[in-house]
Scaffold this active site. Structure first.
Site, short mmCIF file in Angstrom:
data_model
loop_
_atom_site.label_atom_id
_atom_site.label_comp_id
_atom_site.label_asym_id
_atom_site.label_seq_id
_atom_site.Cartn_x
_atom_site.Cartn_y
_atom_site.Cartn_z
N HIS A 197 60.62 15.50 29.24
CA HIS A 197 60.75 14.62 30.40
C HIS A 197 62.19 14.43 30.86
O HIS A 197 62.43 14.27 32.05
CB HIS A 197 60.04 13.30 30.15
CG HIS A 197 58.60 13.58 29.97
ND1 HIS A 197 57.81 13.94 31.02
CD2 HIS A 197 57.85 13.69 28.86
CE1 HIS A 197 56.62 14.23 30.57
NE2 HIS A 197 56.62 14.09 29.27
N GLU A 443 45.74 21.67 32.03
CA GLU A 443 46.93 21.67 31.17
C GLU A 443 46.57 21.64 29.69
O GLU A 443 47.43 21.53 28.84
CB GLU A 443 47.87 20.52 31.55
CG GLU A 443 47.23 19.16 31.63
CD GLU A 443 48.20 18.08 32.11
OE1 GLU A 443 49.42 18.30 32.11
OE2 GLU A 443 47.71 16.99 32.45
N ASP A 467 52.38 21.27 29.84
CA ASP A 467 51.49 20.94 28.74
C ASP A 467 50.63 22.13 28.33
O ASP A 467 50.29 22.28 27.16
CB ASP A 467 50.60 19.74 29.11
CG ASP A 467 51.35 18.44 28.90
OD1 ASP A 467 51.97 18.29 27.83
OD2 ASP A 467 51.35 17.59 29.80
N CYS A 514 51.85 22.99 39.31
CA CYS A 514 52.82 21.91 39.49
C CYS A 514 53.68 21.71 38.24
O CYS A 514 54.47 20.78 38.17
CB CYS A 514 52.15 20.60 39.90
SG CYS A 514 51.00 20.00 38.67
C1 PEP Z 1 52.56 19.63 33.24
O1 PEP Z 1 52.15 19.29 32.12
O2 PEP Z 1 52.86 20.79 33.53
C2 PEP Z 1 52.71 18.62 34.31
C3 PEP Z 1 52.96 18.98 35.55
O3 PEP Z 1 52.62 17.31 33.98
P1 PEP Z 1 53.75 16.48 33.19
O4 PEP Z 1 54.98 17.33 33.14
O5 PEP Z 1 53.92 15.21 33.92
O6 PEP Z 1 53.11 16.29 31.84
MG MG Z 2 51.25 17.33 31.80
#
Ligand code: PEP
Ligand code: MG
Length: 582
Positions: A197, A443, A467, A514
């Protein structure tokens, strides 16, 4: 003159930053331990008393400063600081430390260390998660006292000088939510992986960042020295020689020139040479990114991470509060589609406001989180659905469910969504004319492998590669020790993606990417070749990806994808992708 030091890590956010290093999290210095002779006890009690007074002053000053933060965050921080203040006035902690000085003849630092650890342990054993969390507060108060007793200067994220480079062990999503990206210029941390993150946030703020650096980074001597963050090659240079500095100044100039060229792309369409349009949207972490998102030429918001509304606070945001946040984005996007993802808390993304629903888990990444939590505590989901439905009256919205594993989860969520819609209709609240599209994040490998059954109950798919890679390869996305193994091009990951894309296309539903893979122009041809026509990414990456799209033909992208998908050797795939020329 100090020597130049070069530390190598993971370049996770493009760009170069130069400025004074600001060491935020110095390792807590070890408390000295010695016994006092009887004639020194009174003076030691007095020294401790002074430290307590000083700690209270610091906390008061922090309270005043936090008043300038956004409302929810300010209230939350104030509450926390009040708890710390109460621990410094006639508390069991203060009495305990005084006793250890008086009766055991411990020096003050040792007395603080022992007393706070015993108290924190006692708090930690309590069942109520709110009270258990007080253990952390006791430790924080103890660190503050000992820092004052040992004369170690106080540094905080909010004091980073303009243009400074933040050096820290880690920066949590909650910390980043409170950071003002205009105030500093780069980030260097010990912890964090490419898709963690901190990396996602740094990219979303357009801040150059290098993570996964050696803990040598936290040496107190680095505070204040001139530093260079090279987010392209993954380097942190401390005390650069004049030659190194000149080289980086040249690189920075070149980057600025590139940026200008890329800026011109904002107004141009994302179409391939043979005329196929790719829908490029932006991921949104914080409403503060809205202006940049609009300037980037994004055609909508493909992923709105609603988590920020739940961070840095103790209570849950009300429906009205969520509505206000959401409608601001919907209005700003003027009819362009905004995809709201319901709460994706749990695992690596924590927020105290939902703490009471999450118990301690030995394996949180596989625990109660995201849609699982929302379905177990449907009031969380209802509040979000109601807020999004209300906002849907003011523009085009979609709803996305995170961490879906089975079709039944989507069906349960849809049932709740319909109930919320009917409820609001009864309450005569203005609503969109029909239920907004309800989509599933792909994911989790199980979701990818059952994409055909999920496609039958979902209105769209969004593939979350961050993920998907983590769960397929069993590689923690935020762990620097295994970061080198976090490989988006592993054939297992690519096959799961291809399978999901095909299932979505067969069912005639839109499929977007995404995850961070969408943000790297190196992968653009492959993704388009696999059938992707929609991508969503941090706004800062959008121009580069658009530039790549405009150099491609669908045929060439298809050939490239077939060549990649025929391979089973990850190393060879990496070579093919790296050497691709449009
Ligand atoms: C992902 O897991 O690729 C995603 C877009 O969600 P996050 O990064 O918020 O877990
Ligand atoms: Mg995710």
């Amino acid at each position: 003159m100090k020597n130049e030091i070069v530390l190598t890590g993971l370049g996770v956010s493009h760009g170069i930053a130069m400025g004074p290093a600001y060491l935020v999290q110095i390792e807590h210095p070890r408390a000295p331990e010695y016994l006092l002779s009887p004639e020194h006890i009174a003076a030691e009690l007095e020294r401790f008393d002074h430290a307590v007074t000083q700690a209270k002053k610091e906390i008061q000053a922090l309270k005043e400063r936090s008043a300038g933060l956004p409302e929810g965050a300010a209230a939350e921080i104030e509450l926390l600081l009040d708890v710390h203040l109460s621990m410094l006035s006639g508390s069991r902690l203060i009495r305990g430390v005084q006793q250890r000085i008086e009766q055991d003849a411990f020096n003050a630092e040792q007395a603080v260390e022992q007393e706070t650890h015993i108290l924190a342990e006692q708090f930690g054993r309590l069942k109520d998660p709110y009270i258990a969390a007080r253990g952390e507060d006791v430790l924080a108060v103890g660190h503050r006292l000992n820092r004052i007793l040992m004369n170690v200067p106080y540094l905080s994220l909010s004091d980073v000088p303009p243009g400074g480079i933040v050096l820290a062990r880690e920066i949590s999503p909650a910390d980043t939510a409170l950071l003002d990206p205009r105030k500093f210029s780069g980030i260097a941390t010990v912890q964090g992986g490419v898709a963690g993150h901190t990396a996602v946030m740094a990219r979303s703020m357009g801040l150059p960042a290098v993570l996964g650096l050696s803990p040598d980074l936290l040496d107190g001597g680095h505070h204040g020295v001139f530093a260079i963050v090279d987010g392209i090659d993954g380097k942190l240079v401390l005390n650069p020689t004049p030659t190194t500095q000149r080289i980086y100044e040249q690189k920075l100039l070149q980057l600025q020139r590139d940026k200008k060229t890329l800026k011109k792309l904002a107004a141009l369409p994302a179409v391939t040479i043979d005329g196929v349009e790719i829908l490029l949207s932006a991921n949104l972490e914080m409403p503060r990114d809205l202006d940049d998102i609009q300037a980037s030429g994004a055609r909508g918001i493909g992923l709105f991470r609603t988590e920020f509304m739940f961070m840095n606070r103790k209570n849950l945001p009300s429906e009205d509060e969520q509505f206000e946040n959401i409608v601001e984005v919907v209005r700003a996007m003027k009819g362009a589609v905004v995809t709201f993802r319901t709460l994706d808390i749990g695992g690596d993304k924590l927020a105290r406001s939902v703490g009471e629903y999450l118990s301690e888990a030995s394996n949180p990444a596989l625990g109660l989180r995201a849609i699982r939590l929302s379905l177990k505590e449907p009031h969380l989901l209802r509040t979000q659905f109601r807020a999004i439905l209300r906002a849907g009256f003011f523009g085009a919205v979609r709803i996305l469910l995170p961490m879906v594993t089975t079709a039944a989860e989507v069906q349960q969520a849809r049932k709740i969504l319909k109930e919320c819609y009917a409820e609001l209709q009864n309450e005569r609240v203005p609503l969109p004319p029909a239920l907004p599209p309800l989509g599933a994040m792909i994911e989790i490998p199980a979701a990818a492998l059952s994409a055909d059954s999920l496609a039958a109950v979902s209105d769209f798919f969004a593939i979350g590669t961050n993920d998907l890679i983590q769960y397929t390869l069993a590689i923690d996305r935020g762990n620097d020790q295994v970061a080198a193994l976090f490989n988006p091009l592993n054939p297992a990951v690519l096959r799961l993606m291809e399978f999901s894309i095909q299932a979505g296309l067969r069912a005639g539903i839109p499929v977007s990417i995404c995850g961070e893979m969408a943000a790297d122009p190196k992968f653009t041809a492959l993704l388009i070749g696999l059938g992707i026509r929609e991508m969503s990414m941090g706004f800062a990456s959008l121009p580069r990806v658009k530039q790549r799209i405009r150099e491609l033909t669908i045929e060439k992208a298809g050939e490239h994808a077939r060549q990649v998908m025929d391979q089973y050797d990850p190393e060879r795939i990496i070579r093919i992708v790296n050497s691709f020329k449009p």
